[in-house]
Scaffold this motif. Sequence first.
Motif, mmCIF file in Angstrom:
data_model
loop_
_atom_site.group_PDB
_atom_site.id
_atom_site.type_symbol
_atom_site.label_atom_id
_atom_site.label_comp_id
_atom_site.label_asym_id
_atom_site.label_seq_id
_atom_site.Cartn_x
_atom_site.Cartn_y
_atom_site.Cartn_z
ATOM 1 N N ALA A 173 -14.846 12.319 8.506
ATOM 2 C CA ALA A 173 -15.556 13.567 8.764
ATOM 3 C C ALA A 173 -15.264 14.128 10.155
ATOM 4 O O ALA A 173 -15.482 15.318 10.402
ATOM 5 C CB ALA A 173 -17.058 13.366 8.586
ATOM 6 N N MET A 336 -12.382 11.374 1.424
ATOM 7 C CA MET A 336 -13.220 11.321 2.620
ATOM 8 C C MET A 336 -13.724 9.889 2.804
ATOM 9 O O MET A 336 -14.334 9.314 1.897
ATOM 10 C CB MET A 336 -14.413 12.258 2.493
ATOM 11 C CG MET A 336 -15.309 12.308 3.728
ATOM 12 S SD MET A 336 -14.554 13.169 5.134
ATOM 13 C CE MET A 336 -14.801 14.893 4.642
ATOM 14 N N GLN A 338 -15.513 6.993 5.843
ATOM 15 C CA GLN A 338 -16.527 7.059 6.892
ATOM 16 C C GLN A 338 -16.209 6.169 8.082
ATOM 17 O O GLN A 338 -15.940 4.975 7.921
ATOM 18 C CB GLN A 338 -17.888 6.614 6.344
ATOM 19 C CG GLN A 338 -18.555 7.595 5.396
ATOM 20 C CD GLN A 338 -19.874 7.049 4.931
ATOM 21 O OE1 GLN A 338 -19.949 5.964 4.364
ATOM 22 N NE2 GLN A 338 -20.938 7.787 5.180
ATOM 23 N N GLU A 346 -25.439 8.548 8.421
ATOM 24 C CA GLU A 346 -25.569 9.114 7.091
ATOM 25 C C GLU A 346 -26.418 8.254 6.163
ATOM 26 O O GLU A 346 -26.959 8.754 5.173
ATOM 27 C CB GLU A 346 -24.175 9.342 6.495
ATOM 28 C CG GLU A 346 -23.412 10.431 7.215
ATOM 29 C CD GLU A 346 -22.009 10.648 6.686
ATOM 30 O OE1 GLU A 346 -21.413 11.685 7.016
ATOM 31 O OE2 GLU A 346 -21.506 9.789 5.939
ATOM 32 N N PRO A 351 -24.819 12.759 4.012
ATOM 33 C CA PRO A 351 -23.496 13.079 4.561
ATOM 34 C C PRO A 351 -23.508 14.297 5.466
ATOM 35 O O PRO A 351 -24.123 15.314 5.131
ATOM 36 C CB PRO A 351 -22.635 13.318 3.310
ATOM 37 C CG PRO A 351 -23.609 13.651 2.231
ATOM 38 C CD PRO A 351 -24.850 12.878 2.550
ATOM 39 N N TYR A 353 -21.143 16.211 6.011
ATOM 40 C CA TYR A 353 -20.309 17.265 5.438
ATOM 41 C C TYR A 353 -20.997 17.955 4.264
ATOM 42 O O TYR A 353 -20.376 18.760 3.552
ATOM 43 C CB TYR A 353 -18.941 16.723 5.027
ATOM 44 C CG TYR A 353 -18.958 15.364 4.379
ATOM 45 C CD1 TYR A 353 -19.101 15.225 3.003
ATOM 46 C CD2 TYR A 353 -18.836 14.221 5.156
ATOM 47 C CE1 TYR A 353 -19.123 13.973 2.408
ATOM 48 C CE2 TYR A 353 -18.858 12.961 4.568
ATOM 49 C CZ TYR A 353 -18.999 12.846 3.203
ATOM 50 O OH TYR A 353 -19.021 11.609 2.615
ATOM 51 N N MET A 357 -17.571 18.091 -0.827
ATOM 52 C CA MET A 357 -16.768 17.511 -1.900
ATOM 53 C C MET A 357 -17.066 18.186 -3.243
ATOM 54 O O MET A 357 -16.144 18.442 -4.036
ATOM 55 C CB MET A 357 -17.015 16.006 -1.980
ATOM 56 C CG MET A 357 -16.816 15.265 -0.667
ATOM 57 S SD MET A 357 -15.171 15.486 0.056
ATOM 58 C CE MET A 357 -14.243 14.284 -0.890
ATOM 59 N N THR A 369 -10.892 14.828 -5.775
ATOM 60 C CA THR A 369 -11.600 14.481 -4.547
ATOM 61 C C THR A 369 -12.313 13.148 -4.721
ATOM 62 O O THR A 369 -12.810 12.831 -5.805
ATOM 63 C CB THR A 369 -12.632 15.559 -4.154
ATOM 64 O OG1 THR A 369 -13.667 15.598 -5.131
ATOM 65 C CG2 THR A 369 -11.976 16.922 -4.037
ATOM 66 N N ASP A 371 -15.192 10.865 -2.575
ATOM 67 C CA ASP A 371 -16.107 10.585 -1.476
ATOM 68 C C ASP A 371 -16.297 9.072 -1.470
ATOM 69 O O ASP A 371 -17.082 8.530 -2.245
ATOM 70 C CB ASP A 371 -17.432 11.299 -1.695
ATOM 71 C CG ASP A 371 -18.358 11.186 -0.497
ATOM 72 O OD1 ASP A 371 -18.069 10.367 0.403
ATOM 73 O OD2 ASP A 371 -19.373 11.903 -0.454
ATOM 74 N N THR A 374 -19.555 6.917 -1.779
ATOM 75 C CA THR A 374 -20.255 6.702 -3.043
ATOM 76 C C THR A 374 -19.719 5.496 -3.804
ATOM 77 O O THR A 374 -20.333 5.061 -4.778
ATOM 78 C CB THR A 374 -20.150 7.950 -3.941
ATOM 79 O OG1 THR A 374 -18.763 8.146 -4.311
ATOM 80 C CG2 THR A 374 -20.647 9.189 -3.220
#
Length: 419
Positions: A173, A336, A338, A346, A351, A353, A357, A369, A371, A374
């Motif tokens: 991020a 993405m 972290q 977060e 998040p 962002y 996503m 995409t 993330d 998750t």
Amino acid sequence: MLPLVATALALVVGVVVLEVVSYRALERIPSVATEEFPEIDRELLGKFSSFDPELGWCPQPSREKQKDTGDHLPGEELRSVVTYSTDEYASRVCPAKERDPDAELTVSTYGDSYCFCREVDDDETFQHYLAEELDTHVANYGGGNYGLDQALMRLERRYPEDPTDHVFVVVTASSIARILSVWKHYQEFGNVLAVKPRYVLEDGELERIESPVDEKEELLDLESKADFLREYDFHYEHWFEPHVASRPYTADFLEKSEHVRYAAYTAGKELERRLERSIPGIDFDLAQTQSALRLEQPRVRYHERLFETHEYLLDALVEKFVDYADEQGFEATFVMVQQLRYAKYESEHGPIYGDLMDRLDERYDDLTTIDMATHLSPDDGEVESLYVERGEGGHYSPETNAEIAQVLADVVEERAVAE
């Protein structure tokens, strides 16, 4: 009279000493800037072997470097030395599978240090594990401190010589801040050698602003480029100026109790180094790392605000990635991941962002995409367990890299089934 003079003199000396000590302490605190243009000596410049006039910096081909991550005391056996190796393409070596020009499946990855897999060995990167899963070489074109902008610049430069069926762009991020940067020192204080190009939006179109440094020697006189750096680096006004220390330094140092704690832990580490043994009762290295994470929280919140005000630039860069994939005919995936400082924040606030996503999923049919947050859920709920225990700043552990590889392998295999 003499006692008064002596008292006044002692007071002045005490104030001067306290100012000097405070300034020296502030110099070592990562969340404080002490000057705009620190001196860069030639010895430091000589160590900057990754200088690249086009990208700012870039891993060099056919290199091997051993990096001591710091998990030992002087005189002790080294416990955390990692090896970084690059091939003739300047891709990090993938021990699991050699390059095969006749391979039916080809994969490459671009991004930042989390793509490069800093702080782990060549055979502990997610590219290594992914190559094992897919039985094919996986190129690793990650670059330390890269934003999405530099990752795409490197992709456009490298892809024609090393085309692949699948391209994964893997960033953190912090890309939202990095794409607004020209000189990293304005946001990552002390990172004085990192001068880079960036993109700006002009009438809805991306325009590339080239790095103002064409030769490495020019880094010795960055002050001569002050006007350019201040104009094109968003963080000069919005982050650097509010965080630069000024006299009286004692007031700045004592302003936050965390400053004092960080300085104390740093002094403890220095004392252990001089004594060449640990001091029982406290782990100064761990305490300093935790203090640094606490000091980082304002910057995380700053980045969160940037997603609210400058997400349009990140969106435009993702669109550039999608358009390039369409032009070259590869499958594009945006991932993405972290950093530890984000993961901690977060886990409590969600998040930084936001719905980025989801919006990218809705906007681009041809973009996958991921993330990664998750997909990575430690059993004990402690996000720290996903990262190396010590070192330079919390990159993913070998075990987490193996989990990431499985997620990416599933994407490739699902596409094969869909075809």
